[in-house]
Design a protein around this motif. Structure first.
Motif, PDB file in Angstrom:
ATOM      1  N   ASN A   1      19.452  -4.514 -11.728  1.00 12.49           N
ATOM      2  CA  ASN A   1      19.153  -3.911 -13.180  1.00 12.49           C
ATOM      3  C   ASN A   1      18.265  -2.647 -13.181  1.00 12.49           C
ATOM      4  O   ASN A   1      18.347  -2.266 -14.114  1.00 12.49           O
ATOM      5  CB  ASN A   1      18.736  -4.960 -14.155  1.00 12.49           C
ATOM      6  N   GLU A   2      17.977  -2.500 -12.251  1.00 12.68           N
ATOM      7  CA  GLU A   2      16.912  -1.340 -12.219  1.00 12.68           C
ATOM      8  C   GLU A   2      17.420   0.043 -12.605  1.00 12.68           C
ATOM      9  O   GLU A   2      18.425   0.270 -12.035  1.00 12.68           O
ATOM     10  CB  GLU A   2      16.089  -1.214 -10.899  1.00 12.68           C
TER      11      GLU A   2
ATOM     12  N   THR B   1      18.385   4.603   0.750  1.00 13.17           N
ATOM     13  CA  THR B   1      17.280   3.911   1.762  1.00 13.17           C
ATOM     14  C   THR B   1      15.904   4.228   0.614  1.00 13.17           C
ATOM     15  O   THR B   1      15.077   3.530   0.528  1.00 13.17           O
ATOM     16  CB  THR B   1      16.873   4.779   2.938  1.00 13.17           C
ATOM     17  N   GLY B   2      15.836   5.631   0.200  1.00 15.69           N
ATOM     18  CA  GLY B   2      14.825   5.809  -0.833  1.00 15.69           C
ATOM     19  C   GLY B   2      14.633   4.770  -1.990  1.00 15.69           C
ATOM     20  O   GLY B   2      13.688   4.393  -2.412  1.00 15.69           O
ATOM     21  N   LEU B   3      16.022   4.348  -2.551  1.00 16.93           N
ATOM     22  CA  LEU B   3      15.852   3.219  -3.385  1.00 16.93           C
ATOM     23  C   LEU B   3      15.466   2.084  -2.973  1.00 16.93           C
ATOM     24  O   LEU B   3      14.586   1.337  -3.629  1.00 16.93           O
ATOM     25  CB  LEU B   3      17.214   3.392  -4.108  1.00 16.93           C
ATOM     26  N   ILE B   4      15.710   1.563  -1.848  1.00 20.52           N
ATOM     27  CA  ILE B   4      15.468   0.225  -1.075  1.00 20.52           C
ATOM     28  C   ILE B   4      14.040   0.500  -1.183  1.00 20.52           C
ATOM     29  O   ILE B   4      13.295  -0.757  -1.738  1.00 20.52           O
ATOM     30  CB  ILE B   4      16.206   0.079   0.143  1.00 20.52           C
ATOM     31  N   LEU B   5      13.400   1.444  -0.797  1.00 23.52           N
ATOM     32  CA  LEU B   5      11.973   1.498  -0.421  1.00 23.52           C
ATOM     33  C   LEU B   5      11.218   1.336  -1.758  1.00 23.52           C
ATOM     34  O   LEU B   5      10.326   0.540  -1.867  1.00 23.52           O
ATOM     35  CB  LEU B   5      11.595   2.674   0.440  1.00 23.52           C
ATOM     36  N   SER B   6      11.660   1.987  -2.627  1.00 22.72           N
ATOM     37  CA  SER B   6      11.006   2.097  -3.889  1.00 22.72           C
ATOM     38  C   SER B   6      10.811   0.649  -4.597  1.00 22.72           C
ATOM     39  O   SER B   6      10.294   0.278  -5.433  1.00 22.72           O
ATOM     40  CB  SER B   6      11.461   3.293  -4.987  1.00 22.72           C
ATOM     41  N   TYR B   7      12.263   0.188  -4.525  1.00 26.78           N
ATOM     42  CA  TYR B   7      12.381  -1.135  -5.209  1.00 26.78           C
ATOM     43  C   TYR B   7      11.486  -2.390  -4.696  1.00 26.78           C
ATOM     44  O   TYR B   7      11.019  -3.398  -5.527  1.00 26.78           O
ATOM     45  CB  TYR B   7      13.841  -1.519  -5.136  1.00 26.78           C
ATOM     46  N   LEU B   8      10.906  -2.113  -3.612  1.00 25.72           N
ATOM     47  CA  LEU B   8      10.021  -3.006  -2.999  1.00 25.72           C
ATOM     48  C   LEU B   8       8.797  -3.331  -3.975  1.00 25.72           C
ATOM     49  O   LEU B   8       8.170  -4.328  -4.104  1.00 25.72           O
ATOM     50  CB  LEU B   8       9.373  -2.495  -1.749  1.00 25.72           C
TER      51      LEU B   8
ATOM     52  N   LEU C   1       0.871  -1.273  -0.091  1.00 30.70           N
ATOM     53  CA  LEU C   1       0.024  -0.144  -0.048  1.00 30.70           C
ATOM     54  C   LEU C   1       0.786   1.071   0.040  1.00 30.70           C
ATOM     55  O   LEU C   1       0.522   2.115  -0.616  1.00 30.70           O
ATOM     56  CB  LEU C   1      -0.983   0.066   1.191  1.00 30.70           C
ATOM     57  N   LEU C   2       1.917   1.358   0.897  1.00 30.51           N
ATOM     58  CA  LEU C   2       2.695   2.430   0.963  1.00 30.51           C
ATOM     59  C   LEU C   2       3.703   2.590  -0.519  1.00 30.51           C
ATOM     60  O   LEU C   2       3.502   3.872  -0.913  1.00 30.51           O
ATOM     61  CB  LEU C   2       3.724   2.106   1.799  1.00 30.51           C
ATOM     62  N   VAL C   3       4.205   1.575  -1.100  1.00 26.33           N
ATOM     63  CA  VAL C   3       5.123   2.059  -2.184  1.00 26.33           C
ATOM     64  C   VAL C   3       4.363   1.900  -3.744  1.00 26.33           C
ATOM     65  O   VAL C   3       4.674   2.140  -4.428  1.00 26.33           O
ATOM     66  CB  VAL C   3       6.131   0.917  -2.197  1.00 26.33           C
ATOM     67  N   ALA C   4       3.196   1.109  -3.506  1.00 27.05           N
ATOM     68  CA  ALA C   4       2.486   0.974  -4.903  1.00 27.05           C
ATOM     69  C   ALA C   4       0.982   1.696  -4.790  1.00 27.05           C
ATOM     70  O   ALA C   4       0.703   2.214  -5.574  1.00 27.05           O
ATOM     71  CB  ALA C   4       2.271  -0.312  -5.002  1.00 27.05           C
TER      72      ALA C   4
ATOM     73  N   ALA D   1      20.620  -3.933  -3.825  1.00 28.07           N
ATOM     74  CA  ALA D   1      20.011  -5.173  -4.118  1.00 28.07           C
ATOM     75  C   ALA D   1      20.024  -5.887  -2.832  1.00 28.07           C
ATOM     76  O   ALA D   1      19.007  -6.645  -2.874  1.00 28.07           O
ATOM     77  CB  ALA D   1      20.862  -5.534  -5.217  1.00 28.07           C
ATOM     78  N   THR D   2      20.995  -6.019  -2.027  1.00 25.97           N
ATOM     79  CA  THR D   2      20.952  -6.814  -0.824  1.00 25.97           C
ATOM     80  C   THR D   2      20.030  -6.690   0.030  1.00 25.97           C
ATOM     81  O   THR D   2      19.057  -7.397   0.377  1.00 25.97           O
ATOM     82  CB  THR D   2      22.434  -6.926  -0.229  1.00 25.97           C
ATOM     83  N   ALA D   3      19.736  -5.231   0.279  1.00 21.75           N
ATOM     84  CA  ALA D   3      19.015  -4.936   1.163  1.00 21.75           C
ATOM     85  C   ALA D   3      17.483  -5.285   1.034  1.00 21.75           C
ATOM     86  O   ALA D   3      16.591  -5.481   1.454  1.00 21.75           O
ATOM     87  CB  ALA D   3      18.875  -3.342   1.787  1.00 21.75           C
ATOM     88  N   VAL D   4      17.004  -4.876  -0.170  1.00 18.05           N
ATOM     89  CA  VAL D   4      15.557  -4.953  -0.898  1.00 18.05           C
ATOM     90  C   VAL D   4      15.576  -6.406  -0.961  1.00 18.05           C
ATOM     91  O   VAL D   4      14.343  -6.956  -0.689  1.00 18.05           O
ATOM     92  CB  VAL D   4      15.630  -4.068  -1.928  1.00 18.05           C
ATOM     93  N   VAL D   5      16.439  -7.251  -1.355  1.00 11.71           N
ATOM     94  CA  VAL D   5      16.148  -8.740  -1.280  1.00 11.71           C
ATOM     95  C   VAL D   5      15.876  -9.260   0.008  1.00 11.71           C
ATOM     96  O   VAL D   5      15.165  -9.955   0.256  1.00 11.71           O
ATOM     97  CB  VAL D   5      17.313  -9.400  -2.044  1.00 11.71           C
ATOM     98  N   ALA D   6      16.512  -8.969   0.928  1.00 12.01           N
ATOM     99  CA  ALA D   6      16.440  -9.572   2.250  1.00 12.01           C
ATOM    100  C   ALA D   6      15.204  -8.926   2.856  1.00 12.01           C
ATOM    101  O   ALA D   6      14.270  -9.788   3.501  1.00 12.01           O
ATOM    102  CB  ALA D   6      17.744  -8.737   3.364  1.00 12.01           C
TER     103      ALA D   6
END
Lengths: 317, 384, 277
Positions: free
Chosen positions: C207-208, C138-145, A45-48, C76-81
């Motif tokens: 790759n993003e 952090t912003g990238l990690i959040l957005s990659y989710l 919900l937050l990111v999408a 990449a590591t953080a977002v995957v974890a």
């Protein structure tokens, strides 16, 4: 002590409409499930969810990037401008042409590769490894690699084509809008055909051997076997793969951005939307363009689903 | 007080009634076997006792408590699954200890419980191994060990032998019987194999379409099936059924006409509701039929037929006889059968071996005299 | 008959050779080009004579490429974890518990994963700036989710469904709560699935480009794809192709090695994630 058969129990109750009773244990599991889902749902919900809602909303305003003044509601004005902007129309055609061409070529080529991989002959392991290489390379890097190969003066593509006598003089592939589009299609085909091939291969491997043995016993020509047996059987899986690829191609950004920059002649809708949003700082207009792209993609998905008569089996059970 | 008691238990999945009102009371220390054709609800019934399914109606009692709302772990049961369901990443010891650990038992208590169970099952040397390093039979023992350490009030077995090969199945069957004798624990055992049911059970519960057809000791079910379903289900090869017409009744029993216009008086207790001309079904087990002449002194009915097919099984042979009306009878002959196919034969039906069912499939009660005669004769034969 | 078969075999292997050449040549050419420098770059000989490493040195000297690589690894590591942790519990709920709306939820998850990223760009941009995460990893990690999470949920749900039901029931009889069942019975069995899914999500995050391009500003915060896309030379009109190729080779070689090692797993994961028609 002895078991009796109390048919009477149900009869006395007058056969009420039974609601499935969910026991305490099942309730406990469901409660756990809610807890388990919560973090993911909140994150999505937050990111999408929220950004999507905001994007749609911003499309109806005159918001500007970094603008401190309050954005005001402008109704459908942004959409009106969009539809009268020749650049938007160009981007739409580029996107559609790119998606159609790349998906068609990838499907055909992917099918060929999948059939080759499915043949039980030595060398298929090597080939499977080879087709995975382009898939693993980041799109941006693929774009750069091919950009260099397409170079008008020193590109190996020109050297090769001139050397083989196909062209009489080197061409500036990326400078001409027509060849640029095809050049981009070629890169996308190179990069994503493996994905298509693997999906088709997986579908092929679910087909029972017996069918082919029966066809061979009956002496059916291999081509006929392909058209009459293989293709209809893998059609559902193939349609799903095609839809996935189409969705991916319609939102293409990296290739066009890296290979052609902001060149309006080869900009896709994603490039167009980002350009307005970031480079021209027009958040309202850019958001409207994004929203329109979503609608376009939904429309095309709907058409594909109907035409392909595909039921996305998300959850049969 | 009974160890397990089911009262009007029902289970529906969606609109399907899987269990349709089951009443059953299981005594402490009893070995109960649920049998029935696939889809009869035997596994569901076991799972209802286990707490893996919750009843949509009725009551499940274990000991002195109603356990309808209790999770499996609080019911005092332990279960051995068909696929063993051992945790693949844990050693045999960890598998057995897992439930105790979750129950917050102290380390020493766990160790002694596991070691004790391992000693009983003779798997002490396997405790350090993971399931994939064990053979099928060894996995089975670990699964039983996992049940054993919990010291449950009731052991539940869901077709535990069906994944083993034939030789191992016999061996494990004997071990389960031995375990029951030593532990004197209450056990409920689901199987579709009637040899297992007959050899293991104190009492067998025959289920069909979600209902109990009959409960009784193995011999009771064999000798006195309460209906045609149980008669056909218990015993292998299955009982022969011949449609007959009732012609009369008396103190000797009910007289019926067999194919070939033979009249036989079946020694059953007639019921007032049946009258001459009614259609009944005669039942007789293949092992009770003879070919050739009747034994002297044994009242029998004789029917003429033709050998249709002879199946040699080694220790016995099965002769399929076609009767005049087109129906067939299977006849089991000890030893090697010397009859050729298509040969005319005479089938002997000893009257005291016959069963009779009414049109709804309910059996007539057999006369005590006939029963005792049957027992006498079998002892006499085994003595001879 | 025999001759015809031989010809067929020959044609088949010719096809295989063409496909392999087509898939591998561009990367080969990138390697060759990266080893040339100066005027040598404009040679079109297929095999490089006297390779030089100038471009590789330049990549790290002329720009913060080491920092870019580190950024990519961290993001990449953080977002995957994060995705794996979140989706593990979600997959248990979606794969093993029946509840109303489960199918719909799965469809929503799938839809999000197929969404055009540009559709959330302005909303996400707003959110990231509001959270003060602009130009930060952090912003990238959040957005990659937005793309890794639906993918991992979807694939892990498919894997989770395959685990035998009796195992869960045995745990239930042993007195395990859903959480204990998940963490102590299922999690140890899910490792192969987690590796596969994590690897695929890692590649996607690595790759993003669009978010990384839009949500970072300074050279030091850029990830590898953005850095490579934005390499500039002395003149604005002539890209330093040798350096671009060297940078490409540096980040692609580990990726390819990883993919080749986990080949079978990746193929299984890709196809497990795909819906069945």
């Amino acid at each position: 002590m002895t078991a009796t058969v109390p048919n009477s129990v149900a009869a006395e109750a007058g056969e009420p409409v039974r609601v499935e009773i969910v026991g305490r244990m099942e309730q406990r599991r469901r409660r756990a499930a809610v807890f388990f889902l919560m973090p993911t749902v909140i994150a999505l919900l937050l990111v999408a969810g929220w950004p999507l809602v905001r994007t749609v909303y911003l499309g109806f305003t005159d918001a500007r990037l970094g603008g401190s003044e309050q954005a005001s509601f402008v109704g459908l004005a942004n959409f009106g401008f969009l539809l009268s902007d020749p650049a938007w129309w160009t981007a739409t055609w580029v996107t559609l042409k790119f998606a159609t061409a790349s998906v068609v070529i990838e499907t055909v080529l992917g099918m060929v590769i999948a059939l080759v991989l499915n043949a039980h002959l030595p060398g298929r392991g090597l080939m499977r490894a080879a087709v995975l290489v382009p898939w693993a390379i980041p799109t941006v890097i693929s774009a750069q690699m091919w950009g260099w190969m397409y170079h008008d003066l020193y590109g190996v593509v020109n050297t090769l084509l001139v050397g083989l006598g196909i062209l009489d003089a080197p061409r500036a592939w990326m400078a001409n809008p027509d060849t640029a589009l095809w050049a981009m299609v070629a890169v996308d085909v190179w990069k994503t055909t493996p994905f298509m091939a693997l999906l088709i291969l997986a579908a092929l491997q679910t087909l029972p051997h017996e069918i082919y043995e029966a066809a061979r016993v009956d002496g059916v020509h291999p081509l006929k076997v392909f058209w009459r047996i293989t293709l209809p059987l893998i059609r559902p899986a193939l349609m799903v793969a095609i839809i996935f690829r189409a969705l991916d191609a319609l939102r293409m950004f990296d290739l066009a951005y890296v290979m052609a920059g902001a060149n309006a002649a080869t900009a896709t809708l994603s490039v167009y939307a980002r350009q307005n949003l970031v480079d021209f700082q027009d958040v309202g207009f850019g958001s409207a363009a994004s929203t329109l792209l979503v609608l376009l993609i939904l429309l095309i998905t709907g058409i594909l689903l109907t035409v392909g008569r595909v039921r996305l089996a998300a959850d049969a059970r | 007080m009974s160890a397990v008691e089911l009262k009007g238990v029902e289970k529906q999945f969606g609109k399907t009634n899987v269990i349709r009102g089951v009443d059953l009371s299981i005594n402490s220390g009893e070995f109960i076997v649920f049998v029935g054709p696939s889809g009869c609800g035997k596994s569901t019934l076991l799972r209802l006792v286990a707490g893996l399914e919750e009843p949509t109606g009725g009551q499940v009692r274990i000991g002195d408590q109603v356990v309808n709302d209790k999770p499996p772990s609080e019911r005092g049961i332990a279960m051995v699954f068909q696929s063993y369901a051992l945790y693949p990443h844990m050693t045999a010891r960890e598998n057995m200890a897992f439930g105790l650990k979750l129950g917050r038992m102290d380390k020493a208590g766990i160790d002694s419980a596991v070691n004790e169970a391992a000693r009983i099952l003779q798997i002490e040397h396997l405790l350090g191994r993971k399931p994939r390093e064990l053979s099928g039979g060894q996995r089975q023992r670990v699964a039983i060990g996992r049940a054993l350490v919990r010291h449950p009030k009731v052991f539940l077995f869901d077709e535990p032998l069906s994944n083993l090969d034939a030789a191992l199945r016999v061996q494990t069957r004997l071990e389960i019987a031995r375990l029951h004798r030593n532990l004197k624990a209450t056990m409920i055992y689901v199987t579709h194999d009637q040899v297992e049911a007959m050899t293991l059970a104190d009492r067998i519960v025959v289920l069909n379409a979600g209902q109990v057809e009959q409960v009784g000791s193995p011999l009771e079910l064999y000798e006195n099936p309460s209906n045609q379903f149980v008669a056909g289900f218990i015993g292998s090869p299955s009982m022969n059924f011949i449609p007959v017409t009732m012609v009369g009744q008396g103190v000797d029993g009910v007289s019926v006409t067999l194919p070939g216009e033979v009249t036989a008086t079946v020694p059953v207790i007639p019921e007032a509701v049946e009258t001459s001309g009614d259609r009944l079904v005669l039942g007789v087990r293949p092992e009770h039929l003879l070919l050739g002449d009747a034994e002297p002194g044994v009242p029998s009915a004789l029917i003429a037929g033709r050998a249709l097919l002879v199946e040699q099984l080694g220790e016995s042979g099965l002769v399929h006889v076609r009767l005049e009306d087109g129906s067939t009878l299977a006849v089991r002959q000890p030893g090697t059968v010397l009859i050729e196919e298509n040969q005319p034969v005479q089938v002997v039906l000893p009257l005291h071996r016959l069963h009779l069912f009414d049109e709804s499939g309910r059996s007539f009660r057999r006369q005590r005299a006939a029963l005792s005669q049957a027992t006498d004769r079998s002892t006499a034969i085994s003595a001879a | 008959m025999h001759a015809k078969r031989l010809v067929g075999r020959g044609l088949f292997y010719l096809l295989v050779a063409v496909i392999i050449l087509y898939t591998l040549f561009p990367f080969y050419w990138a390697i060759v080009s990266s080893l040339r420098s100066g005027q040598g770059l404009f040679s079109t000989a297929l095999i490089p004579s006297d390779p030089v490493w100038d471009n590789y040195v330049a990549v790290f000297r002329e720009q913060p490429f080491a920092a870019n690589i580190l950024n990519s690894v961290i993001v990449a590591t953080a977002v995957v974890a994060l995705s794996l942790m979140l989706s593990l519990t979600a997959a248990y709920a979606l794969g093993r518990v029946r509840f109303r709306g489960r199918g719909t939820l799965l469809m929503v998850v799938l839809a999000v994963s197929m969404f055009p990223q540009v559709a959330v760009l302005s909303g996400l941009f707003e959110l990231i700036r509001w959270l003060g995460l602009y130009n930060s990893l952090t912003g990238l990690i959040l957005s990659y989710l937005i793309f890794t999470l639906p993918f991992t949920v979807w694939v892990l749900t498919t894997f989770m469904r395959e685990l035998p039901k009796e195992l869960e029931e045995a745990a239930l009889v042993d007195g395990a709560s859903p959480w204990v069942t998940l963490t102590r019975v299922f999690l140890p069995l899910m490792w192969p699935a987690l590796v596969t899914t994590g690897l695929l999500a890692f590649i996607a995050a690595w790759n993003e480009f669009l978010f990384a391009l839009t949500f970072t500003l300074s050279n030091e915060m850029r990830t590898v794809p953005v850095a490579i896309a934005l390499i500039t030379g002395a003149s604005q009109y002539e890209l330093p192709w040798g350096r671009v190729m060297a940078a490409s080779v540096i980040v692609t070689v580990p990726l390819i090695i990883m993919v080749l090692i986990f080949q079978r797993r990746i193929v299984a994961g890709l196809t497990a994630g795909a819906v069945k028609g």
